[in-house]
Design a protein around this motif. Structure first.
Motif, PDB file in Angstrom:
ATOM      1  N   LEU A 484       0.832  -1.199   0.000  1.00  0.00           N
ATOM      2  CA  LEU A 484       0.000   0.000   0.000  1.00  0.00           C
ATOM      3  C   LEU A 484       0.868   1.252   0.000  1.00  0.00           C
ATOM      4  CD1 LEU A 484      -2.785   1.405   0.303  1.00  0.00           C
ATOM      5  CD2 LEU A 484      -2.556   1.109   2.779  1.00  0.00           C
ATOM      6  N   LEU A 485       1.969   1.200   0.752  1.00  0.00           N
ATOM      7  CA  LEU A 485       2.884   2.349   0.799  1.00  0.00           C
ATOM      8  C   LEU A 485       3.431   2.690  -0.581  1.00  0.00           C
ATOM      9  CD1 LEU A 485       4.914   1.770   4.097  1.00  0.00           C
ATOM     10  CD2 LEU A 485       3.594   3.799   3.508  1.00  0.00           C
ATOM     11  N   ASP A 486       3.719   1.642  -1.375  1.00  0.00           N
ATOM     12  CA  ASP A 486       4.225   1.868  -2.734  1.00  0.00           C
ATOM     13  C   ASP A 486       3.224   2.671  -3.562  1.00  0.00           C
ATOM     14  OD1 ASP A 486       6.513   0.471  -2.137  1.00  0.00           O
ATOM     15  OD2 ASP A 486       5.803  -1.431  -2.979  1.00  0.00           O
ATOM     16  N   VAL A 487       1.941   2.315  -3.439  1.00  0.00           N
ATOM     17  CA  VAL A 487       0.903   3.033  -4.192  1.00  0.00           C
ATOM     18  C   VAL A 487       0.793   4.464  -3.691  1.00  0.00           C
ATOM     19  CG1 VAL A 487      -1.541   3.081  -4.801  1.00  0.00           C
ATOM     20  CG2 VAL A 487      -0.380   0.894  -4.563  1.00  0.00           C
ATOM     21  N   LEU A 488       0.811   4.638  -2.368  1.00  0.00           N
ATOM     22  CA  LEU A 488       0.694   5.978  -1.796  1.00  0.00           C
ATOM     23  C   LEU A 488       1.819   6.884  -2.293  1.00  0.00           C
ATOM     24  CD1 LEU A 488      -0.241   5.130   1.920  1.00  0.00           C
ATOM     25  CD2 LEU A 488      -1.752   5.927   0.105  1.00  0.00           C
ATOM     26  N   THR A 489       3.024   6.324  -2.334  1.00  0.00           N
ATOM     27  CA  THR A 489       4.178   7.095  -2.791  1.00  0.00           C
ATOM     28  C   THR A 489       3.974   7.581  -4.219  1.00  0.00           C
ATOM     29  OG1 THR A 489       5.615   5.792  -1.348  1.00  0.00           O
ATOM     30  CG2 THR A 489       6.684   7.060  -3.096  1.00  0.00           C
ATOM     31  N   SER A 490       3.380   6.715  -5.070  1.00  0.00           N
ATOM     32  CA  SER A 490       3.174   7.096  -6.472  1.00  0.00           C
ATOM     33  C   SER A 490       2.175   8.247  -6.600  1.00  0.00           C
ATOM     34  CB  SER A 490       2.680   5.884  -7.287  1.00  0.00           C
ATOM     35  OG  SER A 490       1.356   5.538  -6.945  1.00  0.00           O
ATOM     36  N   PHE A 491       1.323   8.432  -5.572  1.00  0.00           N
ATOM     37  CA  PHE A 491       0.369   9.541  -5.573  1.00  0.00           C
ATOM     38  C   PHE A 491       0.857  10.723  -4.725  1.00  0.00           C
ATOM     39  CE2 PHE A 491      -2.733   6.227  -6.807  1.00  0.00           C
ATOM     40  CZ  PHE A 491      -3.343   6.883  -7.874  1.00  0.00           C
ATOM     41  N   GLY A 492       2.053  10.601  -4.160  1.00  0.00           N
ATOM     42  CA  GLY A 492       2.597  11.689  -3.355  1.00  0.00           C
ATOM     43  C   GLY A 492       2.115  11.714  -1.921  1.00  0.00           C
ATOM     44  N   HIS A 493       1.575  10.576  -1.434  1.00  0.00           N
ATOM     45  CA  HIS A 493       1.113  10.496  -0.046  1.00  0.00           C
ATOM     46  C   HIS A 493       2.065   9.625   0.768  1.00  0.00           C
ATOM     47  CE1 HIS A 493      -2.629  12.420  -1.138  1.00  0.00           C
ATOM     48  NE2 HIS A 493      -2.863  11.487  -2.061  1.00  0.00           N
ATOM     49  N   THR A 494       2.014   9.785   2.083  1.00  0.00           N
ATOM     50  CA  THR A 494       2.840   8.961   2.972  1.00  0.00           C
ATOM     51  C   THR A 494       1.954   8.370   4.070  1.00  0.00           C
ATOM     52  OG1 THR A 494       3.381  10.871   4.344  1.00  0.00           O
ATOM     53  CG2 THR A 494       4.938  10.307   2.582  1.00  0.00           C
ATOM     54  N   LEU A 495       2.523   7.391   4.762  1.00  0.00           N
ATOM     55  CA  LEU A 495       1.807   6.740   5.863  1.00  0.00           C
ATOM     56  C   LEU A 495       2.813   6.446   6.955  1.00  0.00           C
ATOM     57  CD1 LEU A 495      -0.952   5.484   6.729  1.00  0.00           C
ATOM     58  CD2 LEU A 495      -0.119   3.322   5.799  1.00  0.00           C
ATOM     59  N   LYS A 496       2.519   6.910   8.156  1.00  0.00           N
ATOM     60  CA  LYS A 496       3.421   6.696   9.281  1.00  0.00           C
ATOM     61  C   LYS A 496       3.251   5.265   9.799  1.00  0.00           C
ATOM     62  CE  LYS A 496       4.495   8.498  13.899  1.00  0.00           C
ATOM     63  NZ  LYS A 496       4.060   9.434  14.958  1.00  0.00           N
ATOM     64  N   THR A 497       4.309   4.472   9.695  1.00  0.00           N
ATOM     65  CA  THR A 497       4.242   3.084  10.167  1.00  0.00           C
ATOM     66  C   THR A 497       5.477   2.761  10.989  1.00  0.00           C
ATOM     67  OG1 THR A 497       5.354   2.213   8.207  1.00  0.00           O
ATOM     68  CG2 THR A 497       2.955   2.314   8.145  1.00  0.00           C
ATOM     69  N   HIS A 502      -1.102   1.940  13.042  1.00  0.00           N
ATOM     70  CA  HIS A 502      -2.247   2.219  13.919  1.00  0.00           C
ATOM     71  C   HIS A 502      -3.422   2.653  13.047  1.00  0.00           C
ATOM     72  CE1 HIS A 502      -4.816   4.149  16.949  1.00  0.00           C
ATOM     73  NE2 HIS A 502      -4.135   3.455  17.847  1.00  0.00           N
ATOM     74  N   PRO A 503      -4.645   2.216  13.389  1.00  0.00           N
ATOM     75  CA  PRO A 503      -5.792   2.598  12.556  1.00  0.00           C
ATOM     76  C   PRO A 503      -5.957   4.110  12.413  1.00  0.00           C
ATOM     77  CG  PRO A 503      -6.504   1.534  14.628  1.00  0.00           C
ATOM     78  CD  PRO A 503      -5.051   1.295  14.479  1.00  0.00           C
ATOM     79  N   LYS A 504      -5.502   4.878  13.413  1.00  0.00           N
ATOM     80  CA  LYS A 504      -5.620   6.331  13.339  1.00  0.00           C
ATOM     81  C   LYS A 504      -4.863   6.894  12.137  1.00  0.00           C
ATOM     82  CE  LYS A 504      -5.870   8.667  17.164  1.00  0.00           C
ATOM     83  NZ  LYS A 504      -5.582   9.395  18.428  1.00  0.00           N
ATOM     84  N   GLU A 505      -3.709   6.268  11.808  1.00  0.00           N
ATOM     85  CA  GLU A 505      -2.929   6.734  10.655  1.00  0.00           C
ATOM     86  C   GLU A 505      -3.688   6.497   9.355  1.00  0.00           C
ATOM     87  OE1 GLU A 505      -0.201   8.516  10.882  1.00  0.00           O
ATOM     88  OE2 GLU A 505      -0.419   8.337  13.064  1.00  0.00           O
ATOM     89  N   LEU A 506      -4.385   5.366   9.280  1.00  0.00           N
ATOM     90  CA  LEU A 506      -5.161   5.076   8.077  1.00  0.00           C
ATOM     91  C   LEU A 506      -6.358   6.013   7.977  1.00  0.00           C
ATOM     92  CD1 LEU A 506      -5.082   1.165   8.123  1.00  0.00           C
ATOM     93  CD2 LEU A 506      -3.685   2.713   6.762  1.00  0.00           C
ATOM     94  N   GLN A 507      -6.971   6.348   9.111  1.00  0.00           N
ATOM     95  CA  GLN A 507      -8.091   7.282   9.097  1.00  0.00           C
ATOM     96  C   GLN A 507      -7.627   8.671   8.660  1.00  0.00           C
ATOM     97  OE1 GLN A 507     -11.313   6.703   9.372  1.00  0.00           O
ATOM     98  NE2 GLN A 507     -11.739   8.849   9.045  1.00  0.00           N
ATOM     99  N   LYS A 508      -6.446   9.090   9.125  1.00  0.00           N
ATOM    100  CA  LYS A 508      -5.887  10.384   8.701  1.00  0.00           C
ATOM    101  C   LYS A 508      -5.674  10.403   7.193  1.00  0.00           C
ATOM    102  CE  LYS A 508      -3.321  11.622  12.914  1.00  0.00           C
ATOM    103  NZ  LYS A 508      -1.950  11.722  13.487  1.00  0.00           N
ATOM    104  N   LEU A 509      -5.192   9.260   6.662  1.00  0.00           N
ATOM    105  CA  LEU A 509      -4.964   9.163   5.221  1.00  0.00           C
ATOM    106  C   LEU A 509      -6.281   9.314   4.456  1.00  0.00           C
ATOM    107  CD1 LEU A 509      -3.184   8.540   2.758  1.00  0.00           C
ATOM    108  CD2 LEU A 509      -3.522   6.111   3.234  1.00  0.00           C
TER     109      LEU A 509
END
Length: 709
Positions: A484-497, A502-509
């Motif tokens: 999932l991180l690979d896809v996010l990177t291609s769209f310019g997004h990040t995810l704290k892991t 934590h589910p809160k990070e996914l909700q923020k995304l």
């Protein structure tokens, strides 16, 4: 007792000094008396079925772990090869076509590991034995030749047509949907042989398509005679004697809020404002266990079904209609028996006091989501006048639901908002419209009340340390999160892991991508990265809801785990959940939880396949038409495009003829070598529908030149 005996057997066969023995030798070593040899034989068979033991061709028993053997479920492929999913949840094992050895899709098999896994390849195996057929009957379309007939299975993962001798067709003609029983498959180089045991109708007859899915997934269509007889003996009204000893809540104003077409109304809600400004929320659930007695024919049938199944043109209920739509349904204006969870909630959304009681209730009004939405959102004057005595309660409910939702979001609960498809059918069962289910202020209100009730009940029984059925959702697989991180990177997004997300990070995304072109794609990929929720006797939390305690308490008419929970609660309220009964439940609940999870999966598959089928049928007359859609998948073989009506089709890579396109796997896109044109996730494109296969449930698109919008 038998579990302890199995442990003794496994301890012996797992000992490094053990050499494989026949049953007589095992009986001697284990000192089994002659009158218990049959019991030993049965225990050995059970251990084989559980994937812990194997019996060699010479009749000697040994532990599977010592023989590179795995017991699992075979998933076939139309091209002949397949995969075995081990029962312990380990990585799938690839089975080449020449090593399938007669296994069919969903068979339980014994598999020998041949090649170990490598970083770029799965481990490889060979099927040694078929322990249990996944299905003894197969649904398909009958076709006839001069000398014989054959059936083309609806399940494409069964890579063989079924040969039908002329004398075994029993009236079937070409084009009939039939149910076939497998009779033999001696020669694995030839097709399996079978006989027609039922004709479901012609493929073009209304309703036969969905009926075929029901038979394919072995959904029970009729209730057994003893169940019908048991239900027939139940009174049509609530007897006065059944109301005694219950908390009388008939003077509390309460309503049901459901869809217009709902008939099995199993939950009602009430709300009072306390003198200190806090809320008293009542969630009142139909007391189904009062009528479904433990281990009765009705209970055993409900356990076997596990859940009601909601298909495009029909409902296959868990309980007969006399109960599900009648006596158990919380219809307005009549006394009903209920199990009520009454919660005192402060203005921050905390439940500071609660009680669960057997009650008798009286519903004031049967409300619909549509009308409650019109009152709360549209301020519809006519409806507000019609329900003027209820409007203040609805307004307070809206406030409380917002408080509860805010609390859930702050702790990190993940709120997916996918447009589920509702298929509108005509009288002949043909789809005339595809539209998303309306998720509005009214549906969200009921959703919040059911969630807080389910959490409250689960937390109560966790701390009582009583046997219970929880709804659990484990943390996502780290490898899937990395993808999932690979896809996010291609769209310019990040995810704290860290070590785990934590589910809160996914909700923020989800909040970050809201209303962006990539919202739908990333949300779907996020959902796929998670594990499936399931039922369990252990309380291990619910990741998606970011909840420590959760269960399903609110739908006993249509879900067996809720029914089981009600039974546990009522036994506990009466002081009967102690001693032998408590110990028996602790032992039984793992199997009950597993059965409920399996039946839920079956229902989901039936509902998914039905929707897919009707989407294809809806598009049948639209060949050559042009549509605007969003790229929601990119693979080495092509581009998947989703239309606004949720129909999905494939643009095959061979149809991209205006350039030579290179697939960039890490960026999920195709790039033209000559002109540099890019097709990637989230792009809006214009497509033409060029092909459709109802049998394979697939649609082909081509991208129209001048395309990206």
């Amino acid at each position: 007792m038998n579990n302890k005996r199995k442990e003794t057997i496994m301890k012996l066969v797992s000992d490094p000094m053990y050499t494989p023995m026949r049953i007589k030798e095992l009986a001697t070593v284990l000192q089994v008396p002659a009158n218990e040899r049959l019991t030993l034989e049965q225990l050995l068979k059970e251990l084989i079925d559980e994937g812990k033991l194997m019996c060699t061709k010479r009749g000697k028993y040994k532990a599977l772990s010592s023989a590179d053997m795995v017991v699992g479920i075979f998933s076939g492929h139309s091209k002949g090869f397949g995969f075995v999913t081990a029962e312990d949840g380990a990585q799938d094992i690839f089975i080449p076509a020449d090593s399938v050895n007669g296994a069919l899709h969903k068979d339980k098999v014994l598999c020998k590991l041949i090649k170990k896994a490598r970083p770029d390849k799965r481990c490889e195996g060979k099927i040694i034995d078929i322990l249990e057929r996944g299905a003894t009957t197969i649904v398909g379309t009958y076709e006839e030749s001069k000398q014989f007939g054959f059936v083309v299975p609806d399940e494409k993962k069964i890579g063989h047509d079924i040969y039908i001798p002329k004398k075994m067709k029993f009236g079937a003609v070409s084009g009939h949907k039939v149910l076939v029983e497998l009779t033999e498959w001696k020669d694995k180089t030839k097709n399996p042989e079978g006989k027609v045991v039922a004709i479901l109708g012609h493929i073009n007859d209304p309703g036969v398509d969905i009926l075929s899915i029901c038979y394919q997934l072995e959904l029970p269509m009729e209730f057994p005679k003893q169940v019908i007889a048991e239900v027939a003996a139940v009174d049509d009204t609530v007897a006065d004697k059944d109301k005694r000893g219950r908390m009388d809540l008939r003077d509390i104003v309460m309503v049901t809020i459901d869809g217009e077409d709902a008939k099995d109304l199993d939950d009602a809600v009430s709300l009072e404002i306390l003198p200190d400004g806090n809320y008293r929320l009542g969630v009142h659930i139909a007391d189904v266990t009062h009528y479904v007695k433990e281990k009765s024919p009705l209970d055993l049938e409900a356990y076997e079904r596990g859940t009601s199944v909601y298909l495009a043109d029909r409902v296959i209920p868990m309980l007969p209609h006399k109960l599900s739509n009648g006596l158990c349904s919380l219809n307005a204006g009549v006394d009903r028996l209920a199990l009520s969870c009454i919660m005192d909630i402060d203005t921050s959304g905390n439940v500071y006091n609660h009680k669960i009681v057997e009650s008798v209730i009286l519903i004031e009004e049967r409300m619909s989501y549509t009308n409650v939405k019109k009152i709360l959102e549209d301020k519809d004057e006519e409806l507000m006048e019609r329900y003027k005595q209820l409007v203040p309660m609805f307004l307070d409910m809206e406030k409380l639901a917002a408080i509860l939702r805010g609390k859930r979001q702050r702790r990190g609960a993940i709120d997916f908002d996918f447009p589920e498809t509702k298929v509108i059918l005509d009288a002949q069962g043909h789809p005339v419209e595809l539209k998303p289910y309306d998720r509005n202020v009214a549906t969200k209100l009921i959703e919040e009340f059911m969630l807080i009730c389910n959490e409250t009940v689960a937390q109560d029984y966790f701390w009582q340390e009583k046997p219970f059925v929880y709804r659990t959702h484990e943390n996502p697989d780290p490898e899937r999160i990395m993808s999932l991180l690979d896809v996010l990177t291609s769209f310019g997004h990040t995810l704290k892991t860290g070590q785990k997300v934590h589910p809160k990070e996914l909700q923020k995304l989800l909040e970050t991508i809201k209303d962006t072109p990539e919202e739908s794609i990333i949300s779907q990929l996020m959902l796929r990265s998670m594990k499936q929720a399931r039922y369990s006797e252990e309380c291990i939390g619910h990741f998606g809801l970011s909840a420590k305690y959760y269960c399903h308490f609110t739908s006993p008419i249509r879900r067996y785990p809720d029914l089981q929970i009600h039974r546990i609660i009522k036994m506990n309220l009466k002081g009967k959940l102690v001693g032998k009964k408590e110990a028996e439940l602790f032992e039984r609940l793992p199997q009950i939880a597993k059965q409920c999870s399996l039946r839920e999966r079956r229902a989901e598959e039936a509902e998914r396949e039905t929707i897919k089928l009707k989407k294809i049928e809806y598009m049948e007359d639209k060949l050559g038409q042009e549509f605007e859609g969003v790229i929601n998948g990119v693979t080495s073989w092509g581009i998947y495009v989703e239309l606004p009506n949720t129909v999905e089709g494939l643009v095959h890579v061979t149809s991209l003829t205006d350039d030579y396109y290179v697939y960039e796997e890490d960026k999920f896109r195709f790039v033209g070598e000559r002109y540099g044109k890019v097709y990637q996730l989230g792009d809006v494109v214009k497509v033409r529908m060029t092909a459709l296969s109802k049998a394979n449930r697939t649609i082909d698109f081509t991208i129209i030149a001048g395309d990206k919008l």
